[in-house]
Design a protein around this motif. Structure first.
Motif, PDB file in Angstrom:
ATOM      1  N   GLN A   8       0.707  -1.740   0.351  1.00 49.37           N
ATOM      2  CA  GLN A   8       0.069  -0.081  -0.094  1.00 49.37           C
ATOM      3  C   GLN A   8       1.196   1.680  -0.157  1.00 49.37           C
ATOM      4  N   THR A   9       0.983   1.717  -0.951  1.00 47.48           N
ATOM      5  CA  THR A   9       2.130   3.174  -1.370  1.00 47.48           C
ATOM      6  C   THR A   9       1.022   3.950  -2.041  1.00 47.48           C
ATOM      7  N   GLU A  10       0.402   3.499  -2.821  1.00 43.80           N
ATOM      8  CA  GLU A  10      -0.857   4.869  -3.222  1.00 43.80           C
ATOM      9  C   GLU A  10      -1.864   5.311  -2.349  1.00 43.80           C
ATOM     10  N   ARG A  11      -2.178   6.423  -3.177  1.00 41.37           N
ATOM     11  CA  ARG A  11      -3.392   6.634  -2.126  1.00 41.37           C
ATOM     12  C   ARG A  11      -4.344   5.710  -1.880  1.00 41.37           C
ATOM     13  N   ALA A  12      -4.615   5.380  -3.315  1.00 38.56           N
ATOM     14  CA  ALA A  12      -6.244   4.222  -3.325  1.00 38.56           C
ATOM     15  C   ALA A  12      -5.348   2.865  -2.918  1.00 38.56           C
ATOM     16  N   GLN A  14      -4.815  -0.690  -2.698  1.00 38.08           N
ATOM     17  CA  GLN A  14      -4.192  -1.732  -4.280  1.00 38.08           C
ATOM     18  C   GLN A  14      -4.845  -3.148  -3.236  1.00 38.08           C
TER      19      GLN A  14
END
Length: 163
Positions: A8-12, A14
């Protein structure tokens, strides 16, 4: 249940589209050797699915092995010259062009941008095999299928070796 803390490195949020994270009985064919839920596929055309794609935890919807991208059309080979963009490389394809007036060939090259999945580790100068897919962005129409590392030995350089 799959561990999603490190991906989970993105805003949404994953997750793989084919995996249900809340199911009590996971589908056995989607469990890898570490007993984690992971969906992958064989792209065909004689290319093997990398071990990192099967056992890894990355989420990439544009990956040909774990995403929803199919390879069709041309298969190209070139040398990696740039890898500064996120999950994108530029390969250089050299070719000879015939000039009829002089009855000789001249060297030319083209740069091709390709999406590279996190399952591949590369360095500048490695050879990449890419396959054509649907347009992934404005300039990217190819996806990396295989990386051949450049050899450390150079056979023509024996003469200049220090003693």
């Amino acid at each position: 249940m799959a561990e999603t803390g490190d991906v989970q490195t993105e805003r949404a949020f994953q997750k793989q589209r084919n995996i249900c994270l809340v199911s009590k009985k996971p589908v056995k064919k989607w469990l890898n050797k570490k007993k984690q839920l992971r969906w992958w596929k064989n792209v065909g055309l004689g290319f093997e699915t990398p071990r990192e794609a099967i056992e890894g935890t990355y989420i990439d919807h544009k990956c040909p092995f774990t995403g929803d991208v199919s390879i069709r059309g041309r298969i190209l080979r070139g040398v990696i010259v740039r890898g500064k963009a996120k999950r994108t490389i530029v390969i250089r394809r050299n070719y000879l062009h015939y000039v009829p007036k002089y009855q000789r060939y001249e060297k030319r090259h083209k740069h091709v941008k390709a999406h590279i999945s996190p399952c591949f580790h590369f360095q500048m100068g490695d050879e990449a095999v890419v396959g054509e897919c649907r347009p992934l962005s404005r300039n990217i129409r190819f996806n990396v299928l295989k990386i051949n590392p450049k050899s450390k030995k150079r056979p023509g350089m024996k003469k200049f070796k220090k003693k």
